[in-house]
Design an enzyme around this catalytic site. Structure first.
Site, PDB file in Angstrom:
ATOM      1  N   ALA A   1     -23.883 -27.915  19.527  1.00  0.00           N
ATOM      2  CA  ALA A   1     -23.437 -26.666  18.908  1.00  0.00           C
ATOM      3  C   ALA A   1     -22.870 -26.911  17.519  1.00  0.00           C
ATOM      4  O   ALA A   1     -22.281 -27.957  17.242  1.00  0.00           O
ATOM      5  CB  ALA A   1     -22.368 -26.007  19.779  1.00  0.00           C
TER       6      ALA A   1
ATOM      7  N   ASP B   1     -17.977 -32.003  30.364  1.00  0.00           N
ATOM      8  CA  ASP B   1     -19.201 -32.754  30.648  1.00  0.00           C
ATOM      9  C   ASP B   1     -18.860 -33.867  31.630  1.00  0.00           C
ATOM     10  O   ASP B   1     -17.989 -34.707  31.350  1.00  0.00           O
ATOM     11  CB  ASP B   1     -19.766 -33.358  29.365  1.00  0.00           C
TER      12      ASP B   1
ATOM     13  N   SER C   1     -19.066 -24.120  19.889  1.00  0.00           N
ATOM     14  CA  SER C   1     -19.073 -25.029  21.043  1.00  0.00           C
ATOM     15  C   SER C   1     -18.101 -24.542  22.105  1.00  0.00           C
ATOM     16  O   SER C   1     -16.944 -24.213  21.810  1.00  0.00           O
ATOM     17  CB  SER C   1     -18.674 -26.442  20.612  1.00  0.00           C
TER      18      SER C   1
ATOM     19  N   HIS D   1     -16.759 -26.338  24.165  1.00  0.00           N
ATOM     20  CA  HIS D   1     -15.716 -27.353  24.295  1.00  0.00           C
ATOM     21  C   HIS D   1     -14.469 -26.977  23.492  1.00  0.00           C
ATOM     22  O   HIS D   1     -13.360 -27.382  23.832  1.00  0.00           O
ATOM     23  CB  HIS D   1     -16.241 -28.713  23.847  1.00  0.00           C
TER      24      HIS D   1
ATOM     25  N   GLU E   1     -28.546 -28.573  30.794  1.00  0.00           N
ATOM     26  CA  GLU E   1     -27.517 -29.614  30.864  1.00  0.00           C
ATOM     27  C   GLU E   1     -26.838 -29.541  32.233  1.00  0.00           C
ATOM     28  O   GLU E   1     -25.871 -28.807  32.424  1.00  0.00           O
ATOM     29  CB  GLU E   1     -26.469 -29.438  29.757  1.00  0.00           C
TER      30      GLU E   1
ATOM     31  N   GLN F   1     -16.042 -31.152  16.214  1.00  0.00           N
ATOM     32  CA  GLN F   1     -17.395 -30.682  16.521  1.00  0.00           C
ATOM     33  C   GLN F   1     -18.247 -30.631  15.260  1.00  0.00           C
ATOM     34  O   GLN F   1     -19.448 -30.925  15.294  1.00  0.00           O
ATOM     35  CB  GLN F   1     -17.333 -29.293  17.173  1.00  0.00           C
TER      36      GLN F   1
END
Length: 376
Positions: free
Chosen positions: A285, A299, A290, A292, A343, A264
């Site tokens: 981010a 996503d 993040s 994730h 998003e 990231q």
């Protein structure tokens, strides 16, 4: 006449007594099968049966035809064994067979469930993650034919370990292809911002509120936090994708899921180099912030390989994601609270909390009563 009958009766009695003195020996097993690697301890009684146990004790076996391999086990194959056993004043022989067979598959001694691969790295060495052992030679094969190294998402690869006798063990693993690096344009009026080194966050600890892991611009994760993708969340995502397709909607099986802290960090600063930090902070981010990295965010991707924004897909997700344990994390009109642009493709797994959060119409920050917005 009486004398003749007596002689005949005496003859019959002598004949029966003679047969009782000769016990029957029966070969009840022609082939004995033993698994390769088992301890070999053969007995005459494994093949012959006789009421007179002394006959079996006096019998012998010729096992000279059996060969052994370097492991000191009898080698796989068929071996004749000659058994000699006494019958009255003579010796009889019976030939039986010992079969050493290998029906046991290899054992994986090193394995993983998920493999992270950089975008475009089609030469990635998958074999470094797996090892197998067996009493015979093992051949390892990894099939990545279903992995598209040029498309971000999660795919399946198939691992197999096969021994010399075609016994095999199979395993399916997930392969996550990272996001495509963004091109870094050459500066015209101002210098390009170079990617920054990873700053290890040692003081930051994961924050849970009402049992929900919180990750936003105010609440971060340490660099050491690396859980990988969450198995329960992945299963729920697969069910959601199946539900979309059952309703005639277009979505890929692949998705963008878990990202490490260092990955990231690289992704964020590449964006900064292209768009500047202020703009980047609205859609990407910083490392440690993040969702994730939690392994709980995904996503969704359209069939064209782009992040999913199409209709009616986006509306269906917004209305049904909670049925599978997800919320749409970044809503339109709530950018000042979440800190990010809307998003519709970004799903966060919250499990059994999802229906209540969805029904409230609130962002996760509002629902939990925690701080949101920017980094400062």
């Amino acid at each position: 006449m009486k004398k003749v009958y007596c002689v005949l009766l005496l003859f019959l009695l002598v004949g029966c007594g003679s047969s009782e003195d000769t016990p029957d020996v029966t070969v009840y097993r022609k082939i004995l099968r033993i698994e390769y690697g088992e301890t070999l301890s053969l007995k005459v009684s494994d093949f012959l049966s006789c009421e007179d146990k002394d006959v079996l004790k006096q019998s012998t076996m010729d096992t000279s035809k059996i060969t052994y391999d370097e492991n000191t086990y009898p080698a796989v194959g068929l071996y004749p064994i000659v058994i000699s056993y006494p019958v009255e004043d003579s010796t009889q022989k019976a030939t039986v067979t010992l079969e050493i067979q290998d029906t046991t598959a290899p054992t994986l001694t090193k394995e993983v469930e998920v493999i992270e691969v950089a975008y475009g790295a089609s030469d990635y060495d998958f074999y470094q993650h797996f090892e197998a052992t067996d009493l015979s030679d093992v051949h390892m094969d990894i099939d990545t034919s279903k992995v598209d190294f040029a498309l971000t998402g999660t795919y399946e690869a198939y691992v197999s370990a096969t021994d010399a006798y075609q016994n095999a063990i199979h395993k399916t693993v997930s392969v996550h292809i990272g996001e495509k690096p963004q091109p870094i344009p050459q500066p015209i009026e101002q210098p390009v911002i170079q990617p920054q080194p990873v700053i290890e966050q040692t003081s930051v600890q994961p924050t849970y509120v009402q049992g929900i892991l919180v990750v936003n611009k105010k609440y971060g994760l340490p660099a050491s936090y690396a859980p990988g993708v969450n198995g329960e969340a992945v299963y729920a995502l697969q069910q959601l994708i199946a539900g979309m397709r059952a309703n005639g909607l277009q979505v890929l099986d692949s998705y963008s899921g878990y990202r490490s802290y260092s990955y990231q960090n690289q992704l964020y600063w590449n964006y900064v180099a292209s768009y500047g930090q202020a703009a980047t902070d609205t859609f990407s981010a910083r490392a440690g912030h993040s969702e994730h990295q939690s392994g709980l965010a995904f996503d969704l991707i359209s069939p064209n390989g782009q992040l999913l924004t199409s209709e009616p897909e986006a509306s269906w997700i917004a209305q049904h994601a909670h049925e599978y344990g997800f919320i749409v994390r970044y809503q339109a009109g709530k950018e000042y609270i979440t800190g990010y642009q809307a998003e519709p493709w970004h799903l966060r797994y919250v499990g059994s909390h999802a229906p209540a959060i969805y029904a409230s119409g609130l962002t996760l920050e509002e629902y939990l009563g925690i701080q949101g917005g920017g980094y400062y």
